[in-house]
Motif scaffolding. Structure first.
Motif, PDB file in Angstrom:
ATOM      1  N   GLN A   1       0.831  -1.190   0.000  1.00  0.00           N
ATOM      2  CA  GLN A   1       0.000   0.000   0.000  1.00  0.00           C
ATOM      3  C   GLN A   1       0.870   1.245   0.000  1.00  0.00           C
ATOM      4  O   GLN A   1       2.056   1.191   0.274  1.00  0.00           O
ATOM      5  CB  GLN A   1      -0.910   0.000   1.216  1.00  0.00           C
ATOM      6  N   GLU A   2       0.243   2.371  -0.312  1.00  0.00           N
ATOM      7  CA  GLU A   2       0.954   3.644  -0.364  1.00  0.00           C
ATOM      8  C   GLU A   2       1.102   4.263   1.027  1.00  0.00           C
ATOM      9  O   GLU A   2       2.133   4.813   1.352  1.00  0.00           O
ATOM     10  CB  GLU A   2       0.206   4.621  -1.280  1.00  0.00           C
ATOM     11  N   ASP A   3       0.058   4.197   1.846  1.00  0.00           N
ATOM     12  CA  ASP A   3       0.091   4.796   3.171  1.00  0.00           C
ATOM     13  C   ASP A   3       0.941   3.944   4.114  1.00  0.00           C
ATOM     14  O   ASP A   3       0.919   2.726   4.034  1.00  0.00           O
ATOM     15  CB  ASP A   3      -1.324   4.913   3.743  1.00  0.00           C
ATOM     16  N   PRO A   4       1.664   4.577   5.036  1.00  0.00           N
ATOM     17  CA  PRO A   4       2.485   3.795   5.969  1.00  0.00           C
ATOM     18  C   PRO A   4       1.638   3.095   7.025  1.00  0.00           C
ATOM     19  O   PRO A   4       0.556   3.573   7.394  1.00  0.00           O
ATOM     20  CB  PRO A   4       3.395   4.845   6.606  1.00  0.00           C
ATOM     21  N   LEU A   5       2.133   1.962   7.514  1.00  0.00           N
ATOM     22  CA  LEU A   5       1.515   1.289   8.647  1.00  0.00           C
ATOM     23  C   LEU A   5       1.909   2.045   9.904  1.00  0.00           C
ATOM     24  O   LEU A   5       3.063   2.441  10.064  1.00  0.00           O
ATOM     25  CB  LEU A   5       1.992  -0.160   8.750  1.00  0.00           C
ATOM     26  N   ILE A   6       0.962   2.258  10.800  1.00  0.00           N
ATOM     27  CA  ILE A   6       1.218   3.002  12.024  1.00  0.00           C
ATOM     28  C   ILE A   6       1.567   2.011  13.124  1.00  0.00           C
ATOM     29  O   ILE A   6       0.824   1.078  13.394  1.00  0.00           O
ATOM     30  CB  ILE A   6      -0.007   3.851  12.412  1.00  0.00           C
ATOM     31  N   CYS A   7       2.716   2.227  13.745  1.00  0.00           N
ATOM     32  CA  CYS A   7       3.203   1.360  14.808  1.00  0.00           C
ATOM     33  C   CYS A   7       3.247   2.188  16.085  1.00  0.00           C
ATOM     34  O   CYS A   7       4.054   3.110  16.193  1.00  0.00           O
ATOM     35  CB  CYS A   7       4.593   0.841  14.435  1.00  0.00           C
ATOM     36  N   LYS A   8       2.356   1.892  17.044  1.00  0.00           N
ATOM     37  CA  LYS A   8       2.307   2.714  18.252  1.00  0.00           C
ATOM     38  C   LYS A   8       2.373   1.871  19.516  1.00  0.00           C
ATOM     39  O   LYS A   8       2.118   0.670  19.495  1.00  0.00           O
ATOM     40  CB  LYS A   8       1.075   3.614  18.254  1.00  0.00           C
TER      41      LYS A   8
ATOM     42  N   THR B   1       2.259  -3.262  21.691  1.00  0.00           N
ATOM     43  CA  THR B   1       2.542  -2.570  20.441  1.00  0.00           C
ATOM     44  C   THR B   1       1.372  -2.807  19.512  1.00  0.00           C
ATOM     45  O   THR B   1       0.924  -3.941  19.347  1.00  0.00           O
ATOM     46  CB  THR B   1       3.845  -3.107  19.813  1.00  0.00           C
ATOM     47  N   ILE B   2       0.876  -1.741  18.894  1.00  0.00           N
ATOM     48  CA  ILE B   2      -0.283  -1.836  18.001  1.00  0.00           C
ATOM     49  C   ILE B   2       0.141  -1.438  16.593  1.00  0.00           C
ATOM     50  O   ILE B   2       0.779  -0.406  16.401  1.00  0.00           O
ATOM     51  CB  ILE B   2      -1.427  -0.922  18.482  1.00  0.00           C
ATOM     52  N   ILE B   3      -0.210  -2.262  15.615  1.00  0.00           N
ATOM     53  CA  ILE B   3       0.038  -1.952  14.206  1.00  0.00           C
ATOM     54  C   ILE B   3      -1.324  -1.793  13.542  1.00  0.00           C
ATOM     55  O   ILE B   3      -2.174  -2.676  13.643  1.00  0.00           O
ATOM     56  CB  ILE B   3       0.846  -3.057  13.510  1.00  0.00           C
ATOM     57  N   GLU B   4      -1.522  -0.665  12.875  1.00  0.00           N
ATOM     58  CA  GLU B   4      -2.804  -0.409  12.210  1.00  0.00           C
ATOM     59  C   GLU B   4      -2.568   0.378  10.936  1.00  0.00           C
ATOM     60  O   GLU B   4      -1.465   0.856  10.673  1.00  0.00           O
ATOM     61  CB  GLU B   4      -3.757   0.338  13.137  1.00  0.00           C
ATOM     62  N   GLY B   5      -3.618   0.486  10.137  1.00  0.00           N
ATOM     63  CA  GLY B   5      -3.534   1.275   8.917  1.00  0.00           C
ATOM     64  C   GLY B   5      -3.395   0.443   7.661  1.00  0.00           C
ATOM     65  O   GLY B   5      -3.148   0.974   6.590  1.00  0.00           O
ATOM     66  N   TYR B   6      -3.569  -0.881   7.743  1.00  0.00           N
ATOM     67  CA  TYR B   6      -3.471  -1.741   6.566  1.00  0.00           C
ATOM     68  C   TYR B   6      -4.776  -1.665   5.786  1.00  0.00           C
ATOM     69  O   TYR B   6      -5.852  -1.818   6.353  1.00  0.00           O
ATOM     70  CB  TYR B   6      -3.181  -3.182   7.001  1.00  0.00           C
ATOM     71  N   THR B   7      -4.687  -1.434   4.477  1.00  0.00           N
ATOM     72  CA  THR B   7      -5.899  -1.261   3.674  1.00  0.00           C
ATOM     73  C   THR B   7      -6.203  -2.464   2.793  1.00  0.00           C
ATOM     74  O   THR B   7      -7.131  -2.417   2.010  1.00  0.00           O
ATOM     75  CB  THR B   7      -5.779  -0.011   2.782  1.00  0.00           C
ATOM     76  N   GLY B   8      -5.448  -3.543   2.917  1.00  0.00           N
ATOM     77  CA  GLY B   8      -5.672  -4.732   2.104  1.00  0.00           C
ATOM     78  C   GLY B   8      -6.695  -5.659   2.744  1.00  0.00           C
ATOM     79  O   GLY B   8      -7.482  -5.267   3.608  1.00  0.00           O
TER      80      GLY B   8
ATOM     81  N   PHE C   1       7.020  -2.725   3.416  1.00  0.00           N
ATOM     82  CA  PHE C   1       6.018  -1.779   3.887  1.00  0.00           C
ATOM     83  C   PHE C   1       6.683  -0.486   4.337  1.00  0.00           C
ATOM     84  O   PHE C   1       7.822  -0.483   4.796  1.00  0.00           O
ATOM     85  CB  PHE C   1       5.243  -2.347   5.087  1.00  0.00           C
ATOM     86  N   LYS C   2       5.959   0.608   4.231  1.00  0.00           N
ATOM     87  CA  LYS C   2       6.372   1.871   4.830  1.00  0.00           C
ATOM     88  C   LYS C   2       5.790   1.893   6.240  1.00  0.00           C
ATOM     89  O   LYS C   2       4.669   1.447   6.458  1.00  0.00           O
ATOM     90  CB  LYS C   2       5.815   3.050   4.031  1.00  0.00           C
ATOM     91  N   THR C   3       6.559   2.399   7.191  1.00  0.00           N
ATOM     92  CA  THR C   3       6.087   2.421   8.573  1.00  0.00           C
ATOM     93  C   THR C   3       6.219   3.816   9.158  1.00  0.00           C
ATOM     94  O   THR C   3       7.033   4.622   8.708  1.00  0.00           O
ATOM     95  CB  THR C   3       6.886   1.439   9.461  1.00  0.00           C
ATOM     96  N   LYS C   4       5.415   4.077  10.180  1.00  0.00           N
ATOM     97  CA  LYS C   4       5.448   5.356  10.880  1.00  0.00           C
ATOM     98  C   LYS C   4       5.330   5.077  12.371  1.00  0.00           C
ATOM     99  O   LYS C   4       4.432   4.361  12.812  1.00  0.00           O
ATOM    100  CB  LYS C   4       4.290   6.232  10.412  1.00  0.00           C
ATOM    101  N   ARG C   5       6.256   5.621  13.143  1.00  0.00           N
ATOM    102  CA  ARG C   5       6.266   5.417  14.579  1.00  0.00           C
ATOM    103  C   ARG C   5       5.444   6.513  15.249  1.00  0.00           C
ATOM    104  O   ARG C   5       5.628   7.695  14.989  1.00  0.00           O
ATOM    105  CB  ARG C   5       7.702   5.448  15.082  1.00  0.00           C
ATOM    106  N   VAL C   6       4.533   6.098  16.143  1.00  0.00           N
ATOM    107  CA  VAL C   6       3.652   7.049  16.814  1.00  0.00           C
ATOM    108  C   VAL C   6       3.757   6.813  18.319  1.00  0.00           C
ATOM    109  O   VAL C   6       3.715   5.670  18.778  1.00  0.00           O
ATOM    110  CB  VAL C   6       2.185   6.868  16.365  1.00  0.00           C
TER     111      VAL C   6
END
Length: 109
Positions: free
Chosen positions: A32-39, A49-56, A102-107
């Motif tokens: 996907q284009e948007d990063p997965l959010i890892c918080k 740890t929570i991973i969210e934002g997957y659109t598949g 995957f692209k990831t983003k730390r929150v």
């Protein structure tokens, strides 16, 4: 006798190209284009740890959750389109997801 052997018997002159085999391997997870959010959060005093934002598809995300839990050797679950992993493994999870493409983003924190 598997399907490949049967096909070789039916079409002995056919040669398998490398692009055919690469396409079947790349279809495992939808990128996907948007990063997965890892918080990081604490629930009942314990870190998760929570991973969210997957659109598949949900089945792909569940498979990813299973691979993560096995790779880390910890417990976790898949609920409400989120992967919940027991413990604070943000750095390891982000590295694992980036190796998968995957692209990831730390929150948070």
């Amino acid at each position: 006798m598997d399907l490949k052997d049967q096909l070789k018997n039916l079409f002995p002159d056919h040669e398998v190209s490398e692009s055919d085999s690469e396409e079947s391997q790349n279809d495992q997870l939808w990128m996907q284009e948007d990063p997965l959010i890892c918080k990081y959060e604490k629930r009942k005093g314990k870190p998760i740890t929570i991973i969210e934002g997957y659109t598949g598809a949900d089945s792909d995300f569940k498979q990813l959750a299973k691979e993560l839990k096995q790779w880390l050797g910890v417990g976790g679950s898949f609920k409400n389109e989120q992967i919940i992993i027991q413990g604070d493994f943000r750095d390891k999870i982000m590295k694992f997801l980036q190796e998968k493409g995957f692209k990831t983003k730390r929150v948070g924190g």
